[in-house]
Motif scaffolding. Structure first.
Motif, PDB file in Angstrom:
ATOM      1  N   GLN A 568     -18.142  21.264-126.474  1.00 29.77           N
ATOM      2  CA  GLN A 568     -17.542  21.575-127.771  1.00 29.77           C
ATOM      3  C   GLN A 568     -18.198  22.753-128.478  1.00 29.77           C
ATOM      4  OE1 GLN A 568     -18.043  17.758-129.602  1.00 29.77           O
ATOM      5  NE2 GLN A 568     -16.257  16.854-128.582  1.00 29.77           N
ATOM      6  N   GLY A 569     -19.419  23.111-128.078  1.00 27.60           N
ATOM      7  CA  GLY A 569     -20.130  24.192-128.747  1.00 27.60           C
ATOM      8  C   GLY A 569     -20.794  25.112-127.752  1.00 27.60           C
ATOM      9  N   VAL A 570     -22.116  25.015-127.644  1.00 30.74           N
ATOM     10  CA  VAL A 570     -22.836  25.866-126.694  1.00 30.74           C
ATOM     11  C   VAL A 570     -24.174  25.215-126.353  1.00 30.74           C
ATOM     12  CG1 VAL A 570     -23.858  27.291-128.554  1.00 30.74           C
ATOM     13  CG2 VAL A 570     -23.696  28.200-126.214  1.00 30.74           C
ATOM     14  N   ALA A 571     -24.536  25.274-125.068  1.00 32.63           N
ATOM     15  CA  ALA A 571     -25.810  24.723-124.595  1.00 32.63           C
ATOM     16  C   ALA A 571     -26.448  25.729-123.647  1.00 32.63           C
ATOM     17  CB  ALA A 571     -25.589  23.387-123.875  1.00 32.63           C
ATOM     18  N   VAL A 572     -27.762  25.694-123.572  1.00 34.11           N
ATOM     19  CA  VAL A 572     -28.493  26.579-122.666  1.00 34.11           C
ATOM     20  C   VAL A 572     -29.199  25.724-121.619  1.00 34.11           C
ATOM     21  CG1 VAL A 572     -30.501  26.696-124.227  1.00 34.11           C
ATOM     22  CG2 VAL A 572     -30.182  28.434-122.460  1.00 34.11           C
ATOM     23  N   PHE A 573     -29.036  26.108-120.370  1.00 26.68           N
ATOM     24  CA  PHE A 573     -29.623  25.392-119.234  1.00 26.68           C
ATOM     25  C   PHE A 573     -30.634  26.311-118.549  1.00 26.68           C
ATOM     26  CE2 PHE A 573     -25.322  23.858-119.857  1.00 26.68           C
ATOM     27  CZ  PHE A 573     -25.432  22.474-119.782  1.00 26.68           C
ATOM     28  N   ASN A 574     -31.837  25.836-118.350  1.00 32.74           N
ATOM     29  CA  ASN A 574     -32.833  26.587-117.593  1.00 32.74           C
ATOM     30  C   ASN A 574     -32.642  26.257-116.114  1.00 32.74           C
ATOM     31  OD1 ASN A 574     -35.049  27.804-116.443  1.00 32.74           O
ATOM     32  ND2 ASN A 574     -36.509  26.280-117.198  1.00 32.74           N
ATOM     33  N   MET A 575     -32.138  27.219-115.341  1.00 33.33           N
ATOM     34  CA  MET A 575     -31.877  27.024-113.914  1.00 33.33           C
ATOM     35  C   MET A 575     -32.783  27.931-113.076  1.00 33.33           C
ATOM     36  SD  MET A 575     -27.708  26.827-114.294  1.00 33.33           S
ATOM     37  CE  MET A 575     -27.344  26.240-112.652  1.00 33.33           C
ATOM     38  N   SER A 576     -33.988  28.185-113.596  1.00 35.23           N
ATOM     39  CA  SER A 576     -34.879  29.160-112.970  1.00 35.23           C
ATOM     40  C   SER A 576     -35.334  28.754-111.584  1.00 35.23           C
ATOM     41  CB  SER A 576     -36.104  29.389-113.864  1.00 35.23           C
ATOM     42  OG  SER A 576     -35.722  29.908-115.111  1.00 35.23           O
ATOM     43  N   TYR A 577     -35.249  27.484-111.259  1.00 36.17           N
ATOM     44  CA  TYR A 577     -35.731  27.053-109.949  1.00 36.17           C
ATOM     45  C   TYR A 577     -34.810  27.504-108.814  1.00 36.17           C
ATOM     46  CZ  TYR A 577     -32.598  23.147-108.693  1.00 36.17           C
ATOM     47  OH  TYR A 577     -31.548  22.381-108.280  1.00 36.17           O
ATOM     48  N   PHE A 578     -33.669  28.059-109.130  1.00 40.21           N
ATOM     49  CA  PHE A 578     -32.737  28.541-108.106  1.00 40.21           C
ATOM     50  C   PHE A 578     -33.425  29.508-107.145  1.00 40.21           C
ATOM     51  CE2 PHE A 578     -29.220  26.366-109.464  1.00 40.21           C
ATOM     52  CZ  PHE A 578     -27.997  26.858-109.021  1.00 40.21           C
ATOM     53  N   GLY A 579     -32.987  29.459-105.886  1.00 35.13           N
ATOM     54  CA  GLY A 579     -33.406  30.463-104.921  1.00 35.13           C
ATOM     55  C   GLY A 579     -32.659  31.761-105.181  1.00 35.13           C
ATOM     56  N   LYS A 580     -33.388  32.884-105.097  1.00 32.64           N
ATOM     57  CA  LYS A 580     -32.797  34.199-105.406  1.00 32.64           C
ATOM     58  C   LYS A 580     -33.184  35.148-104.281  1.00 32.64           C
ATOM     59  CE  LYS A 580     -34.004  32.896-110.096  1.00 32.64           C
ATOM     60  NZ  LYS A 580     -35.094  31.972-109.743  1.00 32.64           N
ATOM     61  N   PHE A 581     -32.245  35.433-103.394  1.00 37.58           N
ATOM     62  CA  PHE A 581     -32.508  36.231-102.192  1.00 37.58           C
ATOM     63  C   PHE A 581     -31.669  37.509-102.201  1.00 37.58           C
ATOM     64  CE2 PHE A 581     -32.622  31.804 -99.963  1.00 37.58           C
ATOM     65  CZ  PHE A 581     -33.825  31.501-100.575  1.00 37.58           C
ATOM     66  N   TYR A 582     -32.225  38.551-101.556  1.00 36.20           N
ATOM     67  CA  TYR A 582     -31.472  39.776-101.315  1.00 36.20           C
ATOM     68  C   TYR A 582     -31.283  39.972 -99.821  1.00 36.20           C
ATOM     69  CZ  TYR A 582     -32.251  41.006-106.204  1.00 36.20           C
ATOM     70  OH  TYR A 582     -32.252  41.005-107.577  1.00 36.20           O
ATOM     71  N   LEU A 583     -30.038  40.271 -99.426  1.00 34.51           N
ATOM     72  CA  LEU A 583     -29.710  40.574 -98.039  1.00 34.51           C
ATOM     73  C   LEU A 583     -29.253  42.028 -97.977  1.00 34.51           C
ATOM     74  CD1 LEU A 583     -29.125  39.532 -95.085  1.00 34.51           C
ATOM     75  CD2 LEU A 583     -26.814  39.035 -95.887  1.00 34.51           C
ATOM     76  N   SER A 584     -29.962  42.832 -97.178  1.00 37.82           N
ATOM     77  CA  SER A 584     -29.611  44.246 -97.075  1.00 37.82           C
ATOM     78  C   SER A 584     -29.935  44.729 -95.668  1.00 37.82           C
ATOM     79  CB  SER A 584     -30.382  45.068 -98.117  1.00 37.82           C
ATOM     80  OG  SER A 584     -31.784  44.935 -97.920  1.00 37.82           O
ATOM     81  N   GLY A 585     -29.682  45.989 -95.410  1.00 37.12           N
ATOM     82  CA  GLY A 585     -29.976  46.548 -94.098  1.00 37.12           C
ATOM     83  C   GLY A 585     -28.740  47.070 -93.406  1.00 37.12           C
ATOM     84  N   PRO A 586     -28.931  47.730 -92.237  1.00 38.19           N
ATOM     85  CA  PRO A 586     -27.811  48.364 -91.533  1.00 38.19           C
ATOM     86  C   PRO A 586     -26.681  47.412 -91.176  1.00 38.19           C
ATOM     87  CG  PRO A 586     -29.912  49.077 -90.604  1.00 38.19           C
ATOM     88  CD  PRO A 586     -30.227  47.997 -91.577  1.00 38.19           C
TER      89      PRO A 586
END
Length: 919
Positions: A568-586
């Motif tokens: 009904q309004g607004v809430a903030v969720f701390n989801m910092s434990y998420f895995g955060k990966f980058y995939l790059s390369g040829p």
């Protein structure tokens, strides 16, 4: 007094010096209890036959070593024998089992050998059923030999309502699998087991087809059956080393097994070494997070009238009673188990002296349950080593550090009963690259790599799991041991605001927010064992205790407030434990096409929800993948790239599993890619709800309108003067954005969001609310309603699969076949009108016939109903008509409730809210 206690025999009158002393143990009763001063007759196992032979290890190998093998299994206990049997049965016959002494010499020979068919896990029920079939039927049919299986039944004792409720949950799950069980009253229990004291019973659960196994008979028969299929079993052959080499791409792989008597070239080693598995892992550079402890039982003299009685598990007394002919074996789990810190290589067919100070609590519980024990002597004591793990579950699967090095160890004294099912899954894993069943709960990749070599974490968590092994399994319990191992930048400020944390993957993530001030997680006190100080004023533990219920918790209204404020309004969720990966390369684009079911190669700035599959079409992960613009490095928000680069955001509790799945696929396909983990470098806030745009428009320097910032897009923006990656996404079904924030910028951005949100009534919210909001919306949770044995088609996620394109991806062929043949099972949403909680494992009936069970359930506060998701099966086709035409009921603790089945979530089925449309 210890020597006096070594023979349990009441003799009256009794000298005062031989009476129980209150100082012996804080858990014993203080009334006079007397033990004969005659020493224990023997320190030995109760089995008529063991494989122990004098001088066995020094006699040399029992067979010549082959030069090479497709797989080498190390350890001749229950798991080693079951694994080589199943490998051979599946057609891999050039396999070798190496045992340093004789079969069963380590921990298997002294096992109690109990098999209970019901556990609070559908997968474990299936694993146990397979063990039972192998031991009671398959092996005898194959070899003509009797394994020693005895079907005398099992009896679970409940001293209170909560315990009986737990057993009723098991009974309901068992009905789905055809396992016969009955809830008995105290009087009915007395009729079944006349020697039992039922005065303090609430009820019992009786499972007639439980039983016991014989270690020597089982392992001998398994290896004979394996040998008949071509496998080689070699005893008296200790392993001295594992050869590991890097291949041309830098991947470490098994090459050979070394012994004093020769070397076997192999690309596959299976570590079934039990207590000694850690040392074997060290030989290959593999971390094996288990610890050895003393685990004991005693064997009584003959008890008149005990013959043919079922085995007994009295969880509240932390004791089990195993029928041993005309006697009983008595064991259990103590609060103060003894660690075996200096594991000896020479410990074969050996036992420790029993420490009565530790074991006395088990005797007390046993004598209360079967009073005849007070007049019965102890024939022998059995105290041997067992391996225990951080969550009381085994370690299985391919080690992350070395390809071809598999684990099959850490069975927490349940290696005999889980051996058949786990041996089959491990064999399938080795041959086909993955198990058939969902084995994530046993997979070594369930633990983060920062924990598996941490001795404090292994010791503390293993102790707590051991001490709580017989505790009631409540759905929202959390460990107290080894907490605060991984903390994000918001940890302290949220603690001060009453955050009640959950532990996942070592991370502390917000569970819910208490209105009664801070409740920090304290250092582990071992529950007061080992004469250490016990924590006082432990608010966190007190709050956790309020979760120990099969009803709604006392803070149900707090969870409602968090959910409804988000709706009904607004809430903030701390989801910092998420895995955060980058995939790059040829080869990044080629890899992304192969890895992900969805087409993630949209234009840069797009974010796509997708799955990753295994070769059987099962779902290994779900995540969001964002395609980035090429450019210079802006770490941690973007790596340097002149080509295709993808940002992967993955649920933090399964990040290690996902990381290793991706890495393994890249290796197997030969893709030239870089995979980088920035999980520790960034925090993540999710701001959700109808007012989220108003709040964030004050914080972010970009237009947040639908036209300028559509759903499923992302961009790097400024938030209160700090660069962040903003993504318009939602895991709760509302208008909202995620902010992926460099670590040092986390608190300033959080403070700006909370300041802007104050006039809109913004609140902190946790994962208990996310669980409720997401199930209400119908979003999937991986490893709850989405597992490696579920395909996206079965899970209602066909929209994530690029089936209309011609782009190949891992598992696509299986999905095409399944689509052609039609679904035999599918996920269904259920709601019930009665206001009662469901927790998963409830049986699902269609027209009175069991067709499945609930995987995940929660209360939906917006729809004001309990919502549950489960898979229903129909061999003739689980099509929508099968769902629509059925009359469904759900069985909870033996009581059935009328349920309404939905093919779509009843909440916002048109997806208006995530688009910001609030009518």
């Amino acid at each position: 007094i210890i020597s006096a206690m070594n023979s349990l025999s009441i003799a009256s009158p009794c000298p005062k010096s031989l009476r129980w002393s209150p100082g012996v143990s804080p858990l014993v009763r203080t009334s006079a209890r007397c033990y004969s001063s005659e020493p224990t007759k023997e320190k030995n196992v109760p089995y008529e036959k063991t494989l122990k032979e004098q001088g066995g290890a020094s006699a040399g190998p029992t067979k010549p070593l082959p030069r090479s093998a497709d797989a080498v299994v190390i350890g001749g206990g229950s798991l080693g024998c079951q694994t080589i049997y199943h490998l051979a049965k599946m057609g891999m016959t050039n396999v070798v089992l190496l045992e340093r002494d004789r079969l069963t010499a380590g921990t298997t020979w002294h096992t109690a050998g109990l098999l209970w068919q019901l556990r609070p896990s559908d997968v474990e029920v299936e694993l146990l059923a397979h063990t039972r079939n192998v031991i009671s039927k398959d092996l005898e049919e194959e070899t003509g030999l009797h394994t020693g299986w005895i079907q005398n039944g099992g009896l679970f004792i409940a001293s209170n309502k909560q315990r009986l409720d737990e057993y009723k949950r098991l009974m309901s799950l068992g009905k789905v699998y055809g396992i016969e069980s009955y809830v008995l009253s105290p009087a009915e229990t007395k009729d079944l087991y006349p020697l039992m004291n039922v005065d303090d019973l609430y009820g019992t659960l009786y499972v007639p087809k439980d039983g016991t196994m014989d270690p020597a008979g089982t392992c001998t028969t398994l290896t004979r059956a394996a040998s008949a299929r071509g496998a080689t079993v070699i005893e008296n052959c200790p392993v001295t080393g594992i050869t590991v080499r890097e291949d041309e791409t830098g991947v470490r792989r098994v090459r050979a097994v070394e012994t004093e008597h020769g070397t076997i070239e192999t690309a596959c080693v299976v570590n079934c070494a039990g207590v000694w598995a850690t040392k074997l892992g060290d030989m290959a550079g593999v971390k094996v997070p288990l610890i050895a402890m003393h685990h004991a039982y005693v064997v009584t003299e003959r008890i008149e009238g005990i013959q043919n009685m079922p085995n007994v598990r009295d969880h509240d007394a932390s004791v089990y009673l195993r029928l041993q002919g005309d006697a009983l074996s008595v064991g259990g789990y103590e609060q103060n188990p003894i660690f075996w810190d200096k594991v000896s290589d020479k410990f074969a067919f050996s036992l420790f002296d029993l420490d009565w100070d530790v074991f006395s609590a088990n005797i007390e519980g046993a004598m209360n349950r079967v009073p005849a024990l007070e007049q019965t002597g102890i024939k022998s004591t059995v105290c041997g080593p067992e391996s225990f793990t951080a969550d009381h579950k085994p370690l299985m699967g391919e080690a992350p550090e070395v390809r071809g090095f598999f684990l099959g160890c850490g069975f927490n004294s349940a290696g005999m009963m889980l051996g058949g099912g786990c041996g089959r899954e491990l064999a399938h894993w080795i041959i086909h690259g993955r198990p058939e069943k969902d084995m994530y709960g046993y997979d070594i990749r369930r633990f983060h790599n920062s924990l598996t070599g941490n001795n404090q974490w292994i010791r503390e968590r293993s102790h707590e799991s051991y001490a709580k092994n017989y505790s009631v399994v409540f759905p929202f319990d959390e460990p107290l041991a080894s907490r605060n191992m991984r903390k994000d930048p918001f940890h302290q400020v949220l603690t001060e605001q009453g955050c009640v944390y959950q532990e996942r993957h070592g991370w502390e993530r917000p569970g819910w927010f208490s209105k009664d001030g801070p409740a920090p997680v304290l250092s582990y006190d071992y529950y007061g064992a080992y004469d250490g100080p016990k924590n006082t004023d432990d608010k966190y533990r007190a709050l956790l205790g309020k979760e120990y219920t099969f009803d709604f918790p006392s803070h149900h209204h707090v969870l409602k407030d968090e959910c409804m404020t988000c709706r009904q309004g607004v809430a903030v969720f701390n989801m910092s434990y998420f895995g955060k990966f980058y995939l790059s390369g040829p080869d990044a684009k080629q890899a992304a096409d192969w890895l992900f079911t969805a087409d993630v190669n949209k234009k840069p700035g797009s974010t796509v929800y997708t799955c990753m599959l295994n070769k059987s079409g099962g779902t290994e992960a779900d995540m969001t993948v964002s395609r980035l613009e090429p450019g210079a490095a802006n770490l941690p928000l973007a790596p340097e790239s002149n080509g295709d680069t993808y940002y992967l955001a993955i649920g933090g509790g399964v990040a290690e599993h996902n990381w290793n799945h991706i890495r393994t696929v890249l290796q197997d396909q030969g893709f030239t890619c870089t995979l980088v983990d920035h999980s520790e470098d960034m925090g993540m806030l999710s701001i959700q709800g109808p007012k989220s745009r108003e709040v964030l428009q004050e914080v972010l320097d970009t237009d947040l309108s639908n036209q300028a910032f559509p759903f499923s897009t992302h961009k790097v923006v400024n938030a209160a003067g700090h660069q962040v990656r903003a993504m318009r996404l939602s895991f709760v079904g509302e208008l909202g954005w995620e902010l992926h924030i460099p670590r040092d910028s986390c608190l300033p951005v959080y403070n700006a969001v909370m300041a802007a949100g104050a006039k809109h009534g913004i609140i902190n919210s946790g994962y208990r609310a996310i669980d409720s909001l997401s199930i209400e919306k119908g979003y999937r949770h991986w490893h709850a309603d989405l597992r490696p044995d579920d395909t996206p088609l079965e899970a209602g996620l066909a929209f994530t699969c690029k089936m209309k394109s011609s782009i190949p991806f891992l598992g696509r062929d299986r999905l095409e076949l399944q689509k052609k043949e039609g679904l035999k099972r599918r996920i269904v949403c259920f709601t019930i009108d009665e206001k009662i909680p469901l927790f998963g494992l409830e049986a699902v009936y269609r027209n009175g016939v069991p067709v499945g069970h609930i995987r995940r359930s929660d209360y939906g506060f917006f729809v004001d109903k309990t919502i549950a998701y489960g898979y229903i099966r129909n061999p003739d086709g689980a099509n929508p008509d099968f769902v629509r035409s059925g009359d469904f009921t759900l069985e909870r603790m033996g009581v059935t409730y009328q349920a309404k089945a939905h093919l779509k979530s009843p909440f916002d089925p048109e997806n208006k809210r995530v688009k910001g449309i609030y009518d």
